[in-house]
Design an enzyme around this catalytic site. Sequence first.
Site, PDB file in Angstrom:
ATOM      1  N   ARG A  85     -24.164  -9.514  34.425  1.00  0.00           N
ATOM      2  CA  ARG A  85     -24.575  -9.660  33.039  1.00  0.00           C
ATOM      3  C   ARG A  85     -26.104  -9.689  32.976  1.00  0.00           C
ATOM      4  O   ARG A  85     -26.758 -10.226  33.879  1.00  0.00           O
ATOM      5  CB  ARG A  85     -23.985 -10.998  32.615  1.00  0.00           C
ATOM      6  CG  ARG A  85     -24.307 -11.569  31.297  1.00  0.00           C
ATOM      7  CD  ARG A  85     -23.433 -12.802  31.085  1.00  0.00           C
ATOM      8  NE  ARG A  85     -22.118 -12.387  30.641  1.00  0.00           N
ATOM      9  CZ  ARG A  85     -21.791 -12.203  29.358  1.00  0.00           C
ATOM     10  NH1 ARG A  85     -22.666 -12.450  28.416  1.00  0.00           N
ATOM     11  NH2 ARG A  85     -20.603 -11.816  29.020  1.00  0.00           N
ATOM     12  N   GLU A 140     -16.293  -7.060  20.977  1.00  0.00           N
ATOM     13  CA  GLU A 140     -15.467  -7.837  20.053  1.00  0.00           C
ATOM     14  C   GLU A 140     -16.252  -7.898  18.741  1.00  0.00           C
ATOM     15  O   GLU A 140     -17.413  -8.316  18.751  1.00  0.00           O
ATOM     16  CB  GLU A 140     -15.256  -9.240  20.628  1.00  0.00           C
ATOM     17  CG  GLU A 140     -14.187 -10.001  19.925  1.00  0.00           C
ATOM     18  CD  GLU A 140     -13.947 -11.376  20.539  1.00  0.00           C
ATOM     19  OE1 GLU A 140     -13.486 -12.253  19.807  1.00  0.00           O
ATOM     20  OE2 GLU A 140     -14.233 -11.570  21.744  1.00  0.00           O
ATOM     21  N   LYS A 168     -23.222 -15.221  21.535  1.00  0.00           N
ATOM     22  CA  LYS A 168     -23.046 -14.942  20.110  1.00  0.00           C
ATOM     23  C   LYS A 168     -22.931 -16.230  19.311  1.00  0.00           C
ATOM     24  O   LYS A 168     -23.363 -16.285  18.169  1.00  0.00           O
ATOM     25  CB  LYS A 168     -21.787 -14.102  19.905  1.00  0.00           C
ATOM     26  CG  LYS A 168     -21.969 -12.651  20.262  1.00  0.00           C
ATOM     27  CD  LYS A 168     -20.700 -11.894  19.898  1.00  0.00           C
ATOM     28  CE  LYS A 168     -20.522 -10.699  20.800  1.00  0.00           C
ATOM     29  NZ  LYS A 168     -19.139 -10.249  20.862  1.00  0.00           N
TER      30      LYS A 168
HETATM   31  P1  ATP Z   1     -20.232 -13.520  23.910  1.00  0.00           P
HETATM   32  O1  ATP Z   1     -19.650 -14.168  25.129  1.00  0.00           O
HETATM   33  O2  ATP Z   1     -21.618 -13.931  23.601  1.00  0.00           O
HETATM   34  O3  ATP Z   1     -19.329 -13.546  22.715  1.00  0.00           O
HETATM   35  P2  ATP Z   1     -19.175 -11.114  24.901  1.00  0.00           P
HETATM   36  O4  ATP Z   1     -19.530 -10.746  26.271  1.00  0.00           O
HETATM   37  O5  ATP Z   1     -17.863 -11.749  24.727  1.00  0.00           O
HETATM   38  O6  ATP Z   1     -20.345 -11.986  24.299  1.00  0.00           O
HETATM   39  P3  ATP Z   1     -18.273  -8.662  23.824  1.00  0.00           P
HETATM   40  O7  ATP Z   1     -18.385  -8.164  22.442  1.00  0.00           O
HETATM   41  O8  ATP Z   1     -16.934  -9.019  24.329  1.00  0.00           O
HETATM   42  O9  ATP Z   1     -19.268  -9.882  23.932  1.00  0.00           O
HETATM   43  O10 ATP Z   1     -18.973  -7.657  24.821  1.00  0.00           O
HETATM   44  C1  ATP Z   1     -18.785  -6.268  24.796  1.00  0.00           C
HETATM   45  C2  ATP Z   1     -19.203  -5.707  26.115  1.00  0.00           C
HETATM   46  O11 ATP Z   1     -20.565  -5.991  26.362  1.00  0.00           O
HETATM   47  C3  ATP Z   1     -18.397  -6.305  27.249  1.00  0.00           C
HETATM   48  O12 ATP Z   1     -18.003  -5.268  28.118  1.00  0.00           O
HETATM   49  C4  ATP Z   1     -19.361  -7.242  27.902  1.00  0.00           C
HETATM   50  O13 ATP Z   1     -19.087  -7.350  29.270  1.00  0.00           O
HETATM   51  C5  ATP Z   1     -20.699  -6.581  27.632  1.00  0.00           C
HETATM   52  N1  ATP Z   1     -21.757  -7.579  27.604  1.00  0.00           N
HETATM   53  C6  ATP Z   1     -21.845  -8.649  26.801  1.00  0.00           C
HETATM   54  N2  ATP Z   1     -22.932  -9.393  27.089  1.00  0.00           N
HETATM   55  C7  ATP Z   1     -23.551  -8.752  28.117  1.00  0.00           C
HETATM   56  C8  ATP Z   1     -24.738  -9.016  28.881  1.00  0.00           C
HETATM   57  N3  ATP Z   1     -25.500 -10.092  28.663  1.00  0.00           N
HETATM   58  N4  ATP Z   1     -25.068  -8.142  29.839  1.00  0.00           N
HETATM   59  C9  ATP Z   1     -24.328  -7.053  30.087  1.00  0.00           C
HETATM   60  N5  ATP Z   1     -23.210  -6.753  29.409  1.00  0.00           N
HETATM   61  C10 ATP Z   1     -22.816  -7.591  28.441  1.00  0.00           C
HETATM   62 MG    MG Z   2     -15.991 -10.850  25.220  1.00  0.00          MG
END
Ligand code: ATP
Ligand code: MG
Length: 571
Positions: free
Chosen positions: A275, A51, A285
């Site tokens: 994760r 995102e 984030k």
């Molecule tokens: P936040 O919740 O902090 O906003 P997010 O997971 O929503 O982070 P995205 O931009 O949606 O962030 O994530 C893009 C991809 O990265 C998704 O497929 C997500 O599952 C993966 N991802 C995000 N954080 C992690 C993590 N800590 N470990 C492994 N994969 C991750």
């Molecule tokens: Mg997300």
Amino acid sequence: MDNTHRTMANEAASLPENEGAARTLNFLEEIIEADLAAGKYKSILTRFPPEPNGYLHVGHAKSICLNFGLAKRYGGKTNLRFDDTNPAKEETEYVDSIKEDVRWLGFEWANEFYASDYFDQLYEWACVLIKKGLAYVDDQSQEEIRRTRGTVMQPGVNSPFRNRSIEENADLFRRMRAGEFPDGAKVLRAKIDMAHPNMLMRDPLMYRIIHTGHHRTGNRWCIYPMYDYAHGESDSIENITHSICTLEFDVHRPLYDWFIEKLEIFPSRQYEFARLNLTYTVMSKRKLLELVKNKYVAGWDDPRMPTICGMRRRGYTPESIRLFAEKVGVAKRDNVIDLSLLEWCVREDLNKRANRYMAVLDPLKVVITNYPEGATEEMEAVNNPEDENAGKRRIPFSREIYIEREDFMENPPKKYFRLSPGNEVRLRYAYIIKCEEVVKDAAGNITELHCTYDPGTRSGSGNGRQVKGTVHWVSAAHAGCAEVRLFDRLFTEARMDNIPEDKDYKDFINAGSLRTVTAFIEPALKALPHLAHVQFERLGYFTVDADAMPGKPVFNRTVTLKDTWAKVAGK
Ligand code: ATP
Ligand code: MG
């Protein structure tokens, strides 16, 4: 050898070191191999779906390495898809940084897509579901909808609008899109089952009204799809075979499958892995943004941040991060990985690529009283004992040098092998010196040492005389001055995922996470390019910071040579 094995062996040969080594398959590899063996897909297609509402962090790096790594291993491809269905929070700045970071990690995507490119298709499919009697417009507020969803123990209550006619739903949804209703006046919901044991299946929202401009579609839309509706459909539009996401989405999988099944579209499948969590840092984030906005750090690329751009600026290499992702593996259960594993991977990689130099961070002047005044000689040094191609260089030596204050003790304990009164030490690549006199100021602080050297002990001269300690040094007359930034962990608490409820994560910010010193550096360090990776002998790995300018070197400490925290923690 059958065919599969031959392909695998060839694949492995082209993989970077450590990634092709023999090891057991992880569960995703097992699934993919089974799918390929069964002829379910000709080749696999994965996607990385960030995102664009922040900079990528080491958790995303794990996901990138996994998605791109699997595709590469099995001869497939990976799409980069910006999941930009939420208009308010997304910005082009983030899109650009995400692309830069994925490329820097060493991966190239097959296609760059945006979920917002699919808004027309998603809208049409919503109309299909309405026509099938599988979606309806609800006039209840989101608050009312939440209240009537029931609980895990209790079924939810059907909306009074649930039985609207197909015609009425189609008409209202069209008018939602046309902008006839204000934010929150109506939503589109899937018509599934308000008593479903999985709460997410209780008539989940598909669309809500948001009269806000979008970074790509401008004001064309005032209704936006929810994640659960948009994500699987986007996967399906792209023919993604294996849609890999983090564990918290496992409860969303039935809904992911429901939409695909009801729409009779390409059957993408979702798989969940744990994760990545790391000690001594935060990865949400929202928190990272707060650290930046409130200036706890200098920016998204502050070298203390767990962001990819922060790690890059700190001097971590793509290879070290990929090695880390490989070492962490793919788990099915949430876990917290020790930051020292990441640091170990960084050392492992930098040990091979970083040339060695000498720099003194906390200088103490040494005058070699029997060395001719005004004379200079050049000492030969091997740049990197781990890499024969790295060559050699010459280091100027003269009568006055700096050594590390730490390498002298006036009243040393037993077994102290560095410099002390009357004691000898070897100067790296140079001579053995002996401390003859300690010079102090009026307040009793040591200002310099007077030493003598033994001319017969020049390094490499074949003289067999040995002393126990070797210390690094720089020639005072030839040294450059550099700003050196010494970073430490951003938080004092290992388990930032588990802090007491009455505390805020900001209560644990490490006040000593940045210490800046002025160092003396050997001449060869004066004009290195940004991001050059070097080792300061005996001190650690360092890199040239973006703030460095001609005549004004700035170094970041990437990582120390040894894990000092393990000792502190008594491990
Ligand atoms: P936040 O919740 O902090 O906003 P997010 O997971 O929503 O982070 P995205 O931009 O949606 O962030 O994530 C893009 C991809 O990265 C998704 O497929 C997500 O599952 C993966 N991802 C995000 N954080 C992690 C993590 N800590 N470990 C492994 N994969 C991750
Ligand atoms: Mg997300």
